[in-house]
Scaffold this active site. Structure first.
Site, mmCIF file in Angstrom:
data_model
loop_
_atom_site.group_PDB
_atom_site.id
_atom_site.type_symbol
_atom_site.label_atom_id
_atom_site.label_comp_id
_atom_site.label_asym_id
_atom_site.label_seq_id
_atom_site.Cartn_x
_atom_site.Cartn_y
_atom_site.Cartn_z
ATOM 1 N N GLU A 82 -14.705 -3.643 -3.730
ATOM 2 C CA GLU A 82 -14.370 -2.330 -3.158
ATOM 3 C C GLU A 82 -15.303 -1.227 -3.631
ATOM 4 O O GLU A 82 -15.735 -0.381 -2.832
ATOM 5 C CB GLU A 82 -12.911 -1.963 -3.472
ATOM 6 C CG GLU A 82 -11.880 -2.765 -2.694
ATOM 7 C CD GLU A 82 -11.622 -4.155 -3.254
ATOM 8 O OE1 GLU A 82 -12.140 -4.464 -4.357
ATOM 9 O OE2 GLU A 82 -10.901 -4.941 -2.611
ATOM 10 N N HIS A 129 1.230 -3.626 -4.771
ATOM 11 C CA HIS A 129 0.902 -3.581 -3.336
ATOM 12 C C HIS A 129 1.796 -2.611 -2.575
ATOM 13 O O HIS A 129 1.966 -2.756 -1.367
ATOM 14 C CB HIS A 129 1.016 -4.975 -2.717
ATOM 15 C CG HIS A 129 -0.197 -5.821 -2.949
ATOM 16 N ND1 HIS A 129 -0.533 -6.299 -4.193
ATOM 17 C CD2 HIS A 129 -1.163 -6.253 -2.106
ATOM 18 C CE1 HIS A 129 -1.649 -7.010 -4.101
ATOM 19 N NE2 HIS A 129 -2.059 -6.993 -2.846
#
Ligand SMILES: Cc1ncc(C[n+]2csc(CCOP(=O)(O)OP(=O)(O)O)c2C)c(N)n1
Ligand SMILES: [Mg+2]
Lengths: 333, 327
Positions: free
Chosen positions: B60, B129
């Site tokens: 990322e 998450h």
């Protein structure tokens, strides 16, 4: 390198050295604030690589030790000094400071203060070059300790995977601030670290500009030839502390003296004298002229320049509203 | 007007912009061959090829920085961060490179890139998450933050974000990709700034954004039918900058405010809206504004516990009743 080029580069390297030493003095006088990372000792790295590349044409990016890289790309030393003084005439209009010199016209794409930050930015510029089909390359100059950031590996992988035209130059000066490389890094020879990504790499003496140039020539040609990235490691040394408040207790004066025996400017000077291309008197004249230029033009320009206006504080945060109105208001024509 | 899903709206915006401008690219994990976790880039790989629809490694920080670097030279990347939880790994580049480069270069360099990410809590995805992170993004100078509450906004905000020269973060929602809504057939650019009066009312203003707009609308319905309270609903689709004028205007009319957010309360949209009310129309207030927000805990996995952390329309109704001294 041709003889004429060597003589020109010697003059440039003297400017780079004296510019940085003058910054030191200006910092002591509190004309320059913030962090100040100086380059003396490493001049052959930037100069050797950029002589093999095309300054002003290739895109260059680096860390916070960035004054010399900017000047080498074509930034006006007067505007770089004005930036250090925080003036409106500075290369970033006084908004950047020492660690954020930019000259986008000269394709010097900036100095960045987060260690490792420029790795993917360089690869991204290479991606853009690849998309647009130009013959430019992206060149990323960073230190040895930056390679311990995770993003180093992420970038090497993508650069190799997508065959991006980017040259990574590692200026291995053996220290990240006060931590020596053997205390921070499992491998001293940084070029070995990209072997895992099949990136061709080389290591060489970073103090002798002829040697740097030869290796850089090969590296630049490889990248410009469409063969993907290259990693060049230059073994070098910074004379001064990392930044300004550094008493260098982490290394010995003997070690420093040893490196100063291999001063990049003196190596080139002595070679030119030995070849009969110049005399010691010529060299001393260059130093004198350089000091006069820095004092009478560079420093004077910085001193005489105006401060930015407080009314302009929020200028440059975002794009000019007027130019973006269709998207901000949704009223696109 | 086509009635399409949120993901289809995002896909259409990508497609139109990529067809128009060869420098528009999209990149992210599984967005190409796989078509995107939420299908937001479905079919684009086949149409535009691997050089413009880029399946990235799971890096990322690396690929976000790479997209930003490409944007320095005029490429317009739309960078998908699969889940906003992974954006922490990319924030160094978003904040330190994209958001600041214009300023620290004195206006010479810009990073016209778009970051899209699925935010919001879905169902039992656990602590790592389920983060809502709009609070983190909306306080960064140099970055625009928008958050679509319906397919029309999802389409129009992405279109405008790609065209805008500023970096824009688009906070989407995992639970909303299959929501259906009307999207104009003709090209449409949603404003990146401002807010929308989604329902007009006179007694109280309910501020929401993204999913909480829907809680507010449902609450307004109940308040009207069961309690005779007329609620105005304001959709704060732009979180940075927040619409100071819109907030002031509505509160000056209704004199009461409830802010509903799926994010946790300390530091965020609710606190910021209340600060704006204080700064712009404090003396218009008939009662202290109330926040409806998630509990400040790492999201529990257990279904019952999870439900207990996240508010809904009933919490909004309760907050309004409290404001009126009816609870
Ligand atoms: C992400 C990040 N962590 C830590 C620092 C603090 N820091 C600044 S320079 C530096 C050492 C970097 O050494 P190296 O990459 O070898 O470059 P050199 O200064 O030797 O040229 C550190 C740790 C930083 N600027 N950014
Ligand atoms: Mg170092």
């Amino acid at each position: 390198m041709k003889l004429e080029d060597k003589k020109r580069v010697l003059r440039e390297m003297v400017l780079h050295r004296r510019f940085e030493e003058r910054c030191y003095q200006a910092y002591i006088e509190r004309k320059i604030g913030g962090f100040l990372h100086l380059y003396p000792g490493q001049e052959a790295c930037c100069n050797g690589v950029m002589e093999a590349a095309r300054p002003g044409h290739d895109y260059v990016i680096t860390g916070y030790r960035d004054h010399v890289h900017a000047i080498k790309c074509g930034a006006d030393p007067k505007r770089v000094m004005a930036e250090l003084y925080g003036k409106e005439t500075g290369s970033s209009k006084g908004r950047g400071g020492s660690m954020h010199i930019f000259d986008v016209d000269k394709r010097f794409m900036g100095g960045y203060a987060l260690v490792g930050g420029p790795f993917p930015l360089a690869a991204g510029m290479a991606k853009a070059i690849q998309m647009k089909g130009g013959d430019e390359i992206a060149i990323c100059f960073l230190g040895d300790a930056a390679n311990n950031q995770g993003v180093f590996h992420e970038t090497m992988n993508m650069a190799a995977l997508w065959k991006l035209p980017v040259l990574f130059v590692c200026e291995n000066n053996l220290y990240g601030i006060g931590t020596s490389i053997e205390r921070s890094t499992a491998v001293i020879h940084q070029h070995k670290r990209v072997a895992a990504y099949n990136i061709p790499a080389a290591e060489c003496d970073g103090q002798d500009i002829d040697i740097v140039y030869q290796h850089a020539r090969k590296a630049v040609d490889h990248v410009r030839g469409g063969n993907g990235p290259y990693f060049l490691e230059l073994m070098t040394y910074r004379y001064r502390g990392h930044s300004m408040s550094d008493s260098r207790g982490y290394r010995t004066r003997e070690e420093e003296e040893l490196w100063k025996q291999r001063d990049p400017i003196f190596i080139l000077r002595d070679r030119l004298i030995a070849e009969g291309a110049m005399s010691m008197a010529d060299f001393e004249a260059i130093e004198k002229e350089t000091d006069a230029y820095i004092e009478n033009e560079v420093i004077k320009f910085a001193e005489d320049s105006p401060e930015p206006r407080v009314e302009d504080l929020e200028k440059y945060v975002l794009a000019d509203r007027e130019t973006q109105l269709p998207w901000l208001t949704g009223k696109a024509a | 007007m086509a009635n399409i899903m949120y993901w289809e709206a995002i896909q259409r915006a990508h497609d139109e912009e990529m067809a128009r401008d060869p420098l528009v690219i999209c990149m992210g994990e599984d967005i190409g061959v796989a078509g995107g976790t939420y299908k937001a880039t479905k079919g684009l790989y086949e149409k535009y090829g691997p050089l413009r629809v880029i399946d990235t490694p799971i890096s990322e920080g690396g690929f976000t920085g790479l997209g930003i670097g490409a944007s320095f030279l005029g490429v317009r990347p739309v960078i998908e961060i699969m889940s906003v939880n992974f954006a922490w790994l990319a924030m160094d580049q978003m904040f330190n490179s994209a958001a600041k480069v214009r300023y620290m270069s004195g206006g010479q360099l810009t990073a016209p890139c778009v970051f899209r990410s699925a935010g919001g809590a879905a169902h039992q995805l656990g602590a790592q998450h389920s983060a809502r992170m709009e609070k983190v993004f909306m306080g960064i100078a140099g970055l625009r933050v928008v958050t679509p509450s319906n397919p029309k906004q999802a389409y129009g905000l992405l279109k405008s974000a790609i065209r805008c020269d500023d970096p824009v973060f688009i906070n989407e929602h995992e639970l909303m990709y299959n929501m259906k809504g009307e999207v104009p057939d003709t090209e449409y650019f949603h404003p990146l700034e401002g807010s929308e009066v989604t329902r007009s009312g006179t007694d109280v203003t309910l501020f929401g954004y993204n999913i909480s707009v829907h809680w507010c609308l449902k609450a307004a319905e109940i308040l009207d039918k069961q309690y005779g309270i007329s609620a105005e609903v304001i959709d704060l689709y732009s979180l940075a900058p927040l619409d100071r004028e819109g907030i002031k205007k509505s509160v000056s009319k209704t004199h009461r405010a409830v802010i509903a957010e799926e994010d946790e309360a300390p530091v965020g949209v609710g606190s910021e809206v209340i600060a704006i009310i204080n700064e712009t129309c404090f003396f218009e207030l008939d009662a202290a504004p109330v926040r409806v927000h998630s509990a400040l805990v790492p999201q529990p996995y257990n279904h019952t516990l999870e439900k207990a952390t996240i508010p809904d329309h009933e919490d909004v109704v309760k907050a309004v009743l409290k404001l009126f001294g009816k609870a």
